[in-house]
Design a protein around this motif. Structure first.
Motif, PDB file in Angstrom:
ATOM      1  N   LEU A  86      -3.541  -5.389   1.524  1.00  0.00           N
ATOM      2  CA  LEU A  86      -2.782  -5.734   2.721  1.00  0.00           C
ATOM      3  C   LEU A  86      -1.333  -5.270   2.580  1.00  0.00           C
ATOM      4  O   LEU A  86      -0.766  -4.689   3.513  1.00  0.00           O
ATOM      5  CB  LEU A  86      -2.831  -7.241   2.983  1.00  0.00           C
ATOM      6  CG  LEU A  86      -2.025  -7.726   4.185  1.00  0.00           C
ATOM      7  CD1 LEU A  86      -2.537  -7.097   5.474  1.00  0.00           C
ATOM      8  CD2 LEU A  86      -2.066  -9.237   4.272  1.00  0.00           C
ATOM      9  N   GLY A  87      -0.732  -5.484   1.416  1.00  0.00           N
ATOM     10  CA  GLY A  87       0.640  -5.045   1.177  1.00  0.00           C
ATOM     11  C   GLY A  87       0.780  -3.540   1.292  1.00  0.00           C
ATOM     12  O   GLY A  87       1.731  -3.035   1.901  1.00  0.00           O
ATOM     13  N   ALA A 132      -1.146  -1.505   2.995  1.00  0.00           N
ATOM     14  CA  ALA A 132      -1.332  -1.124   4.399  1.00  0.00           C
ATOM     15  C   ALA A 132      -0.058  -1.366   5.205  1.00  0.00           C
ATOM     16  O   ALA A 132       0.316  -0.550   6.047  1.00  0.00           O
ATOM     17  CB  ALA A 132      -2.499  -1.902   5.000  1.00  0.00           C
ATOM     18  N   LYS A 133       0.626  -2.475   4.923  1.00  0.00           N
ATOM     19  CA  LYS A 133       1.877  -2.772   5.632  1.00  0.00           C
ATOM     20  C   LYS A 133       2.961  -1.745   5.291  1.00  0.00           C
ATOM     21  O   LYS A 133       3.702  -1.303   6.171  1.00  0.00           O
ATOM     22  CB  LYS A 133       2.368  -4.174   5.277  1.00  0.00           C
ATOM     23  CG  LYS A 133       1.583  -5.272   5.932  1.00  0.00           C
ATOM     24  CD  LYS A 133       2.180  -6.626   5.558  1.00  0.00           C
ATOM     25  CE  LYS A 133       1.524  -7.757   6.283  1.00  0.00           C
ATOM     26  NZ  LYS A 133       2.151  -9.057   5.974  1.00  0.00           N
ATOM     27  N   VAL A 134       3.048  -1.357   4.029  1.00  0.00           N
ATOM     28  CA  VAL A 134       4.047  -0.359   3.635  1.00  0.00           C
ATOM     29  C   VAL A 134       3.715   0.986   4.273  1.00  0.00           C
ATOM     30  O   VAL A 134       4.603   1.663   4.803  1.00  0.00           O
ATOM     31  CB  VAL A 134       4.147  -0.236   2.097  1.00  0.00           C
ATOM     32  CG1 VAL A 134       4.994   0.963   1.698  1.00  0.00           C
ATOM     33  CG2 VAL A 134       4.717  -1.518   1.515  1.00  0.00           C
ATOM     34  N   GLN A 152       2.120   1.523   7.064  1.00  0.00           N
ATOM     35  CA  GLN A 152       2.419   1.427   8.491  1.00  0.00           C
ATOM     36  C   GLN A 152       3.923   1.547   8.747  1.00  0.00           C
ATOM     37  O   GLN A 152       4.356   2.223   9.677  1.00  0.00           O
ATOM     38  CB  GLN A 152       1.877   0.117   9.070  1.00  0.00           C
ATOM     39  CG  GLN A 152       2.023   0.020  10.565  1.00  0.00           C
ATOM     40  CD  GLN A 152       1.247   1.099  11.301  1.00  0.00           C
ATOM     41  OE1 GLN A 152       0.112   1.397  10.967  1.00  0.00           O
ATOM     42  NE2 GLN A 152       1.858   1.710  12.294  1.00  0.00           N
ATOM     43  N   ALA A 153       4.718   0.895   7.904  1.00  0.00           N
ATOM     44  CA  ALA A 153       6.178   0.971   8.049  1.00  0.00           C
ATOM     45  C   ALA A 153       6.671   2.400   7.830  1.00  0.00           C
ATOM     46  O   ALA A 153       7.528   2.896   8.578  1.00  0.00           O
ATOM     47  CB  ALA A 153       6.853   0.013   7.079  1.00  0.00           C
ATOM     48  N   THR A 163       3.739  -0.451  -4.557  1.00  0.00           N
ATOM     49  CA  THR A 163       3.768  -1.623  -3.692  1.00  0.00           C
ATOM     50  C   THR A 163       3.286  -2.854  -4.439  1.00  0.00           C
ATOM     51  O   THR A 163       2.261  -2.807  -5.120  1.00  0.00           O
ATOM     52  CB  THR A 163       2.861  -1.393  -2.464  1.00  0.00           C
ATOM     53  OG1 THR A 163       3.310  -0.226  -1.781  1.00  0.00           O
ATOM     54  CG2 THR A 163       2.880  -2.576  -1.532  1.00  0.00           C
ATOM     55  N   ASN A 201       2.633  -6.962  -3.421  1.00  0.00           N
ATOM     56  CA  ASN A 201       2.603  -7.968  -2.364  1.00  0.00           C
ATOM     57  C   ASN A 201       2.641  -9.337  -3.034  1.00  0.00           C
ATOM     58  O   ASN A 201       1.631 -10.007  -3.188  1.00  0.00           O
ATOM     59  CB  ASN A 201       1.342  -7.795  -1.507  1.00  0.00           C
ATOM     60  CG  ASN A 201       1.363  -8.642  -0.261  1.00  0.00           C
ATOM     61  OD1 ASN A 201       2.403  -9.159   0.129  1.00  0.00           O
ATOM     62  ND2 ASN A 201       0.217  -8.790   0.362  1.00  0.00           N
TER      63      ASN A 201
END
Length: 78
Positions: A16-17, A19-21, A23-24, A67, A69
């Protein structure tokens, strides 16, 4: 609609972490100027491998991003 994520273990949290990075990065960096590579596995001299979460390549340089998370305090000393 509301999405509920069940994070069962550290692998789920890590994914999840990452994927968030991603996306950012993809949102903030223009695709014409930046190449984003994700989950790159490289061989090591001893026969093993190492994994890199994100590599950003641009005219400004190559940026390697690991990354994590995590939540809480981080302590460091030299």
């Amino acid at each position: 609609m509301c999405a509920l994520f069940l994070l069962r273990n550290n692998i789920d949290k890590g994914n999840l972490g990452e994927a968030k990075v991603y996306q950012a990065l993809a949102t903030a960096l223009p695709a014409k100027d930046y190449q984003i590579l994700n989950n790159i596995t490289l061989p090591l001299e001893d026969g093993g491998t190492t994994q890199i979460d994100h590599i950003v390549v641009s005219e400004f340089g190559v940026f390697v991003i690991e990354t994590k998370n995590l939540q809480g305090w981080i302590f460091w000393s030299s």
